[in-house]
Design a protein around this motif. Structure first.
Motif, PDB file in Angstrom:
ATOM      1  N   TRP A  71     -12.916-119.184  91.155  1.00 38.47           N
ATOM      2  CA  TRP A  71     -12.565-117.770  91.146  1.00 38.47           C
ATOM      3  C   TRP A  71     -11.103-117.537  90.816  1.00 38.47           C
ATOM      4  N   ARG A  72     -10.435-118.558  90.275  1.00 38.09           N
ATOM      5  CA  ARG A  72      -9.026-118.414  89.913  1.00 38.09           C
ATOM      6  C   ARG A  72      -8.888-117.426  88.765  1.00 38.09           C
ATOM      7  N   VAL A  73      -7.955-116.511  88.867  1.00 39.20           N
ATOM      8  CA  VAL A  73      -7.776-115.465  87.867  1.00 39.20           C
ATOM      9  C   VAL A  73      -7.244-116.030  86.560  1.00 39.20           C
ATOM     10  N   ALA A  74      -6.288-116.967  86.655  1.00 38.32           N
ATOM     11  CA  ALA A  74      -5.705-117.561  85.457  1.00 38.32           C
ATOM     12  C   ALA A  74      -5.222-118.968  85.798  1.00 38.32           C
ATOM     13  N   PRO A  75      -5.265-119.883  84.824  1.00 43.17           N
ATOM     14  CA  PRO A  75      -4.808-121.248  85.096  1.00 43.17           C
ATOM     15  C   PRO A  75      -3.364-121.262  85.599  1.00 43.17           C
ATOM     16  N   ASN A  76      -3.094-122.168  86.524  1.00 44.59           N
ATOM     17  CA  ASN A  76      -1.741-122.362  87.056  1.00 44.59           C
ATOM     18  C   ASN A  76      -1.185-121.136  87.767  1.00 44.59           C
ATOM     19  N   ARG A  77      -2.075-120.245  88.192  1.00 45.45           N
ATOM     20  CA  ARG A  77      -1.651-119.109  88.997  1.00 45.45           C
ATOM     21  C   ARG A  77      -2.368-119.167  90.337  1.00 45.45           C
ATOM     22  N   GLU A  78      -1.739-118.623  91.364  1.00 43.37           N
ATOM     23  CA  GLU A  78      -2.273-118.718  92.728  1.00 43.37           C
ATOM     24  C   GLU A  78      -3.048-117.474  93.135  1.00 43.37           C
ATOM     25  N   PHE A  79      -3.641-116.790  92.159  1.00 51.78           N
ATOM     26  CA  PHE A  79      -4.408-115.575  92.422  1.00 51.78           C
ATOM     27  C   PHE A  79      -5.899-115.854  92.193  1.00 51.78           C
ATOM     28  N   PHE A  80      -6.738-115.286  93.087  1.00 45.78           N
ATOM     29  CA  PHE A  80      -8.163-115.576  93.057  1.00 45.78           C
ATOM     30  C   PHE A  80      -8.951-114.287  93.260  1.00 45.78           C
TER      31      PHE A  80
END
Length: 329
Positions: A71-80
């Motif tokens: 469910w990660r919004v974008a690679p290498n980002r900590e948003f889900f």
């Protein structure tokens, strides 16, 4: 120098990003990190949905990210793209895997020194055995107490301090031992800490053995802590358990009179270990040159030195926010 420190793993939400949460870690308070993230590129402030103290914030954060990766919004980002509840459950699962007994297993015992802060993640059925030495002339230790965790996710915090009057034990009938030394996890005193189910004290020279029975109890995972400072032990639980009478189970309440067989053998061996190099009596006698463990009633100087310590003594992050860049992430 402090050898053991704790940090926070947190879950943040933002009204400007509905349905999305951020899962991260910080060496400061979660609120400090949330404020740091509220920059010119974010129109609304972040809200802290959940935070937890751990000795392994980086590992717990990384594991939580792995759990939430689909469910990660974008690679290498900590948003889900998950709910705060699902993200919280992922962090709790990560705590079990990355901050439990396997994280502390070592061929040598761990030391708790002045200023150390340790947070252990427990599973139901974990045992602790407290070994004490009545005096420096004994050939073997005595068993002082046996503790048991009753729920997955229970936590035990070990906090070293220089002075014996700073700590209190419920089993010892010490004054104020029923009070939470860190009742809140924010500076405004509005975010309640995880509820207590134990407050006990350990003294210099005592050893704490942590067991996790495997299978039918024939074998155990084991790690050991040795006190080189007076230690405040605090047990916390998200899921309190109750006995048949409806009373909440404490860390000192045991589910069985028969300990796992692997514990018996190991405890007997540990009792024969050489006495620690640093030792102090459990109940100091001033006539023998030991400082009193509790302040003299009415003595303002003693109360100031020995009395109950503020929450920031036990959780340094509660002190005023440091200037400069936040210790991320």
């Amino acid at each position: 120098m402090t050898g053991h420190t704790v940090g926070f793993v947190y879950v943040l939400s933002n009204e400007a990003m509905p349905g999305i949460v951020k899962v991260g870690m910080t060496g400061n308070l979660a609120e400090d990190r949330a404020k740091h993230l509220h920059g010119t590129a974010v129109p609304l402030p972040f809200e802290v949905e959940f935070r937890v103290v751990t000795s392994f914030p980086s590992k717990v954060e990384r594991k939580a990210h792995d759990i939430l990766d689909p469910w990660r919004v974008a690679p290498n980002r900590e948003f889900f793209r998950v709910s705060p509840e699902d993200a919280t459950n992922a962090v709790k699962e990560a705590l079990q895997e990355e901050a439990g007994i396997l994280a502390w297993r070592s061929s040598e015992q761990h030391h708790i020194d002045e200023g150390d802060r340790v947070a252990l993640s427990l599973k139901a059925g974990d045992y602790f055995v407290v070994l004490t030495y009545p005096n420096i002339m004994v050939e073997r230790a005595d068993i002082l107490d046996v503790w048991e965790a009753h729920s997955d996710g229970d936590m035990l915090e070990l906090m070293g301090t220089a002075r014996p009057g700073h700590v209190a034990g419920f089993s010892d009938g010490d004054p104020r031992s029923e009070e939470d030394p860190v009742p809140y996890l924010d500076r405004s005193g509005t975010v309640a800490n995880v509820p207590l189910f134990a407050r006990e004290r350990l003294v210099i020279g005592e050893r704490l053995l942590w067991f996790r029975p495997v299978g039918n109890g024939e074998s155990c995972l084991l790690t050991m802590f040795e006190m080189r400072a007076h230690c405040q032990a605090v047990g916390r639980t998200w899921n309190p358990r109750f006995d048949e009478s409806g009373f909440p189970l404490l860390l000192t309440d045991l589910s069985s009179d028969e300990p796992p067989r692997c514990m018996v053998r190991t405890v007997q061996a540990a009792m024969r270990m050489r006495i620690p190099r640093q030792w102090a009596p459990r109940n100091p006698d001033p006539e023998d040159g030991w400082e009193p463990r509790h302040p003299i009633v009415g003595d303002e100087t003693a109360l100031r030195i020995e009395g109950p310590q503020p929450s920031e003594h036990w959780l340094p992050q509660l002190r005023s926010r440091p200037r400069g860049r936040d210790r991320r992430r």
